[in-house]
Scaffold this motif. Sequence first.
Motif, PDB file in Angstrom:
ATOM      1  N   VAL A 168       0.827  -1.202   0.000  1.00 28.98           N
ATOM      2  CA  VAL A 168       0.000   0.000   0.000  1.00 28.98           C
ATOM      3  C   VAL A 168       0.860   1.251   0.000  1.00 28.98           C
ATOM      4  O   VAL A 168       0.534   2.262  -0.621  1.00 28.98           O
ATOM      5  CB  VAL A 168      -0.944  -0.015   1.219  1.00 28.98           C
ATOM      6  N   GLU A 169       1.984   1.166   0.684  1.00 32.36           N
ATOM      7  CA  GLU A 169       2.814   2.361   0.737  1.00 32.36           C
ATOM      8  C   GLU A 169       3.361   2.718  -0.650  1.00 32.36           C
ATOM      9  O   GLU A 169       3.513   3.887  -0.985  1.00 32.36           O
ATOM     10  CB  GLU A 169       3.966   2.173   1.715  1.00 32.36           C
ATOM     11  N   ARG A 182       1.142   7.957  -5.904  1.00 36.90           N
ATOM     12  CA  ARG A 182       0.311   9.163  -5.814  1.00 36.90           C
ATOM     13  C   ARG A 182       1.151  10.402  -5.553  1.00 36.90           C
ATOM     14  O   ARG A 182       0.947  11.465  -6.139  1.00 36.90           O
ATOM     15  CB  ARG A 182      -0.723   8.985  -4.711  1.00 36.90           C
ATOM     16  N   ALA A 183       2.082  10.250  -4.626  1.00 40.97           N
ATOM     17  CA  ALA A 183       2.928  11.399  -4.314  1.00 40.97           C
ATOM     18  C   ALA A 183       3.763  11.804  -5.516  1.00 40.97           C
ATOM     19  O   ALA A 183       3.995  12.994  -5.763  1.00 40.97           O
ATOM     20  CB  ALA A 183       3.822  11.064  -3.122  1.00 40.97           C
ATOM     21  N   VAL A 241      -4.855   7.183   3.972  1.00 45.45           N
ATOM     22  CA  VAL A 241      -3.659   6.782   4.702  1.00 45.45           C
ATOM     23  C   VAL A 241      -2.708   7.962   4.715  1.00 45.45           C
ATOM     24  O   VAL A 241      -2.526   8.638   3.712  1.00 45.45           O
ATOM     25  CB  VAL A 241      -2.993   5.560   4.045  1.00 45.45           C
ATOM     26  N   THR A 242      -2.126   8.211   5.867  1.00 45.75           N
ATOM     27  CA  THR A 242      -1.275   9.368   6.010  1.00 45.75           C
ATOM     28  C   THR A 242      -0.016   9.230   5.157  1.00 45.75           C
ATOM     29  O   THR A 242       0.609   8.182   5.094  1.00 45.75           O
ATOM     30  CB  THR A 242      -0.866   9.516   7.480  1.00 45.75           C
ATOM     31  N   VAL A 243       0.336  10.307   4.531  1.00 50.27           N
ATOM     32  CA  VAL A 243       1.551  10.343   3.741  1.00 50.27           C
ATOM     33  C   VAL A 243       2.734  10.433   4.695  1.00 50.27           C
ATOM     34  O   VAL A 243       2.826  11.328   5.512  1.00 50.27           O
ATOM     35  CB  VAL A 243       1.543  11.551   2.790  1.00 50.27           C
ATOM     36  N   PHE A 265       8.408   7.935   1.829  1.00 50.88           N
ATOM     37  CA  PHE A 265       8.149   8.017   0.395  1.00 50.88           C
ATOM     38  C   PHE A 265       8.026   9.456  -0.066  1.00 50.88           C
ATOM     39  O   PHE A 265       8.239   9.773  -1.224  1.00 50.88           O
ATOM     40  CB  PHE A 265       6.916   7.199   0.008  1.00 50.88           C
ATOM     41  N   ALA A 266       7.690  10.382   0.852  1.00 48.80           N
ATOM     42  CA  ALA A 266       7.645  11.786   0.459  1.00 48.80           C
ATOM     43  C   ALA A 266       9.027  12.231   0.012  1.00 48.80           C
ATOM     44  O   ALA A 266       9.186  12.951  -0.979  1.00 48.80           O
ATOM     45  CB  ALA A 266       7.163  12.642   1.624  1.00 48.80           C
TER      46      ALA A 266
END
Lengths: 483, 520
Positions: free
Chosen positions: B369-370, B376-377, B392-394, B398-399
Amino acid sequence: MSDDRRPRAGVVSARGALVLALALSASVLALSGAGVAGIVGVVGVLVFGWGVGALDPSRTRRLATGSVSVVVGTAVLAAAVALVAVSGRFGHGVVLAGAAVVAVAALAGLDGETPGRLTRAVSESGFVALVTLALAVAWFLLVGTGFVPGLVTWAIGGATGSPVVAAAWLQVAVIAAGLAAERAGRALESLVPERTGPESGLAASFRLTLDEVPRWYVAALTVALLVGPSAFVREPVASALAARPLVGRVVDAVLLSGVVHAALGAVLALSLCVAVAPTVHRAVVFWTGYAPGDTVGYAAGGLVAAALTVAASALAGLARALDLSAPVAVPSPIAVAVTALVGTLCALVVALAFVRGVGYAATLARRAEGFAVGAALALVGTALLADALPTLAVVAAAAGALAVWDLGARAVGFERDLHGVAPPARTELVHATAIGAVLVVAVAVAFVVGYFAVPVRIPDDRATVALALVMVSVVAFAVALRE
Amino acid sequence: MSDARTETAVDADERTADADEMAPDADETTAEVDETTADADEVVADADGRTAVSFSSAASAETVESTTGAERTTGNVANRWVAGVVFALTAVALGVFLSNTGLFLAAVVGLVYAAYASLSRPPSASLVVERRVHPVDPDPGDRVAVTVRVENAGDRPLADVRVADEPPSVLDVVEGDPRGAGTIEAGERLAVEYELRATRGNHDFGDVTAVARSPGGEALRRTTFEAEQSFVCHATVDSLPLAAQTGIGAGRVETDSGGEGVEFYATREYSPGDSASRVDWNRYASTGELTTVTYRESKAATVVFVVDGRVRERAGPGEPDARDLCGYAAVRLADDLLDGGTQVGASVLSTVNGDWFGTDGTLPPATGVEQSLRVRALVRTKLGVTVDDLDVTVGRSFAAETGDADAANRAGGSSRLSRLVGGRGLTDEIPAGAQVVFVSSLLDDDAVRAVERLAAHDHVTTVVSPDLTGRATPGAAVERIRRAERVRSVTGGRRTRVVDWSPAEPLQVAVDRASARWER
């Protein structure tokens, strides 16, 4: 929220304002001696207002009904105005105008697309009326004056003057009818391009083009027409026919009676009518444009007016032909047609100018739109007729005008806030009941004040100034109390 | 409400103003925050650090409640009061100058009317508004039922209450009306119900405005409930058939080779060391030959999404542009593959210079999922496309990896951007043996050359191409013909497949239509 939508007729407040305005108008006119005009005017106002509201291009049948209603309502209103004009009281007209404004505001709305739609209805109906007028005048000039019948009689007489000339003209008529039939056939083919039915053999053999006529035959006919009337030809032919009585009688029956010439003339005329049909078709298509249903719907009022005018003209012509006795002189058909059509045009233009003018004035009374203008007109009309009305009637009429404005403002407010969603009747009735109770109390208070104060005399200018100052002081006191 | 794992406060900011219409006026506005605790399932922190609340219940409906607080109100009585006074003065003037008693007395009517209007007072502030949206997660084309309930929490009836909701501006109201009016007794409710036709995207509701008027209509109280609320509408992609190019290890891609698996594939001559459980004993009994049964092998594939971020054309004003559609398609397809356990990576094609295809931001293949959130990010930071439909919190990791500098800074993490962002060629970013899903609108020939380059590097490439061309103008028609030619040229390749997607249809429909023609 935008305010470009008209109040729904279902809004109780708008209907209440309309009913109140109509009742006020009828009562004031009746009490001031114009009861008949009041009833006619109220009917005209209702029909006109409903018609303006029904000018909805999304529903063609309703659009056509609305156009007819606009024309009929305008005519009835014009009749009412004519009736009140007899009395010479300007106030009557003002009261009716106020009722008309409220009717349009309640049933159609004075903003948005209403003026544009009314303009379209008036222009299309007016165009139909103008065309009908032109046709009526042309008919009068050509037929009513006896010009065309005389021309036909003269032509047949000239064409049957002598056997040779009659025979030559008969051939000319046959050729002309053949040429016209050819044109008529082509016109039919252009109107019905996928026509698959078999063509009549007689009709096909009758059709003729100019190239199919031999030159020598045309020359021979020309010579026959030129020399036929001369004595050099006429006398020998006459003596030859006299020597053969049977042939002479046949020639008389066929050539000289004019029956065959007339029949061929009728065929020629009918063929020419068919031949010009495509031109008429193109003109109608050009007129109706991209939305024929809408155009005809908008013009329905003019079509009905034209039909009624033609019927009235025919009745007038019939009455004159039969020399029927009547209490008044029967006008000529052309007089009926011109008067009716010109009157319709003028009345429509006046009605349009009236609605557009009121619409412009309504923009000044921002919140209540036409209701404010209508209430103001009702109040002014009542004032102009005040000397002919009982005191209590004047007070009640003034209160009615105020109620019309209040209910109208309420209806417009609903429309602006809800954009066409009809509120429950209960919600509206609460307000209507409240304002009605307040105004009834107000009239009662005014009556009580009048009972104790009347007759209030205004003997001189100082008393007038004193009264005005008293009023100003009351208002100033009220302002101070509020602040 | 369902069991909540997070409680949060709903901002119920209420304004009241003096106005005669429901449109907001700015002249007299008082704001007061009334915190109402509500059960919330998820909390999503957006890029600005604000808090958006997503609610759900057992009925899969979304509800936001806003409660009125203290407010300052002035009634709209001046207009009618003035009207009464003007009426009275006019009547006096007419009465005096026309010497008519009736007209003079009519002034009393105006004065009484003005007095009545002046004495009217606005209704008490006692309205509570609730909006319910159902369902929360509609598919495109579904109807979304919205119910706005206004409750009279006071002890006196309200004669005239008008309510106006602000539905998402891009959605059509297909039934009912977001406005309504009525009389509300104490403790009762007025319901305004309407239905929206959901379209793809994130849709925000606006404020709910309620106006209560006095019985005579002279005085009013207008209340605006800042009940911001949103829902996301999207169509999921259930299955994107993968090509046969696989790596090592078991996975979801069925191969044309026998081995371990569950589906019968073939039999072969027995080899010493074969398991006795795989010997075809029936055949041995009938023929005396020892044969071994093999099964179709399912192997894992690695898929890298290459999103064409160079083109920003759109089909028309107000329509999503090429980046929006490419980013959307990439996220949806990546979600599908990640759900199946496929390793998914992503990269954004940013520049083309001759034979050099430059990328801007790359995600190494991963699962879970991450990784979906990383995709998406990536599309948000590199393409400016937001697909917010996962609650789900970013996180920081991955940011940073995707170059989401804002998110990384908010999370306080160190920057590892330089390792992955920019400066590398397209084929350098893709692991050997990985399949490629190239998402591009194919509006230029460079996109076709990119596909050829990928195929030349032995990557089976699936081109997903949103069609942005039209027929409205001659130029658009020419562009349509050119794009069709590019689609044909790509389709003809031995290692390429094409999904020609018209944004007017769900992506899954285009995938199904295209995959029916594919050879494994």
